[in-house]
Design a protein around this motif. Sequence first.
Motif, PDB file in Angstrom:
ATOM      1  N   THR A 150       0.834  -1.207   0.000  1.00 25.05           N
ATOM      2  CA  THR A 150       0.000   0.000   0.000  1.00 25.05           C
ATOM      3  C   THR A 150       0.865   1.252   0.000  1.00 25.05           C
ATOM      4  N   ALA A 154       0.976   4.171  -2.799  1.00 25.24           N
ATOM      5  CA  ALA A 154       0.778   5.572  -2.401  1.00 25.24           C
ATOM      6  C   ALA A 154       1.951   6.435  -2.850  1.00 25.24           C
ATOM      7  N   ARG A 155       3.150   5.901  -2.757  1.00 23.48           N
ATOM      8  CA  ARG A 155       4.340   6.640  -3.194  1.00 23.48           C
ATOM      9  C   ARG A 155       4.292   6.904  -4.693  1.00 23.48           C
ATOM     10  N   SER A 156       3.933   5.875  -5.454  1.00 23.18           N
ATOM     11  CA  SER A 156       3.894   6.053  -6.910  1.00 23.18           C
ATOM     12  C   SER A 156       2.779   7.020  -7.334  1.00 23.18           C
ATOM     13  N   ASN A 157       1.714   7.098  -6.533  1.00 24.74           N
ATOM     14  CA  ASN A 157       0.609   8.019  -6.837  1.00 24.74           C
ATOM     15  C   ASN A 157       0.789   9.382  -6.169  1.00 24.74           C
ATOM     16  N   LEU A 158       1.891   9.541  -5.428  1.00 25.88           N
ATOM     17  CA  LEU A 158       2.152  10.778  -4.667  1.00 25.88           C
ATOM     18  C   LEU A 158       0.980  11.113  -3.744  1.00 25.88           C
ATOM     19  N   ASP A 159       0.425  10.097  -3.103  1.00 26.66           N
ATOM     20  CA  ASP A 159      -0.722  10.258  -2.208  1.00 26.66           C
ATOM     21  C   ASP A 159      -0.215  10.411  -0.775  1.00 26.66           C
ATOM     22  N   THR A 160      -0.030  11.654  -0.354  1.00 26.17           N
ATOM     23  CA  THR A 160       0.529  11.939   0.970  1.00 26.17           C
ATOM     24  C   THR A 160      -0.388  11.447   2.087  1.00 26.17           C
ATOM     25  N   ALA A 161      -1.680  11.618   1.926  1.00 24.09           N
ATOM     26  CA  ALA A 161      -2.615  11.196   2.975  1.00 24.09           C
ATOM     27  C   ALA A 161      -2.508   9.693   3.218  1.00 24.09           C
ATOM     28  N   GLU A 162      -2.387   8.916   2.145  1.00 26.84           N
ATOM     29  CA  GLU A 162      -2.270   7.469   2.297  1.00 26.84           C
ATOM     30  C   GLU A 162      -0.929   7.086   2.936  1.00 26.84           C
TER      31      GLU A 162
END
Length: 195
Positions: A150, A154-162
Motif C-alpha cells: 500500500t 501511495a508513493r507512486s501516486n504521490l498520495d501523501t494522505a495514504e
Amino acid sequence: MVPTLYRILAGFVVGVLVGGSLGASAGIYPNIAQFLLPFRWVLSSVPGIVLVILAMLWCGVGSTMVVVIVALTVTPTLYLGMQEGIGAVEGNLREMARAYRLSFRKRLTELYLPAVSAPLMSSCVVALGGAMRVAILGETLGASQGLGYTLAVARSNLDTAELYAVALISMLMVSLIEVTLLRQFRKKLQRGEKA
C-alpha cells in the motif's frame, strides 16, 4: 493489514525462538558465545535494505521473504537479551544449584527466569519495532499485498494522505501487539518468577 500482521508475527515468533535458544546456550556456555559472536555482529550491523535484497534472492518475493527478514532482524536482539540475562546470574549461584543438585525445572524457574525476564521483555519491545520497519520495507520492495505494498502504491501516486495513514496504522499495529501479546508474555514470566 492482515498479511502484514501475519508476516510480522510469524517472523517474530521464529526470531524469538531462534534468538532465545541461541542466547540461552551462549549465556550458559561461553564457548558457544564466542563461536556465535561474528554472526551476531553481522546480523546486528547489516542494513535492512541489504537483508531485504538477500531475502529476495534466497526466497523470491512474497510472504516467505518478509517472514525471513523479520526473523533475521529479531534474532540478534533476542539473542543478546537472553545471553546478557543468563550471563548476569552469578557463578556462585550456578555452582550452588549444581552442588544441591537442583532439577532443571527448579534452576529454570528459580535461577534463570528471574534473571532473563527484564532483558527479554526489553529485547522483545525493541525487536518488535525493528520487525515492523523491515516488514514494511520488504513488502514495499517485494510483495503484492500488505501495508508495504500500500505504501509503494501511495508513493507512486504521490498520495501523501495514504502515506501518513500507513505510518499511523503501522504504529497502531506495534502498539496493539505490545499491549496484547507482550503484556501477556510479561505476566507469564512474572508468574513463573513468583512460582
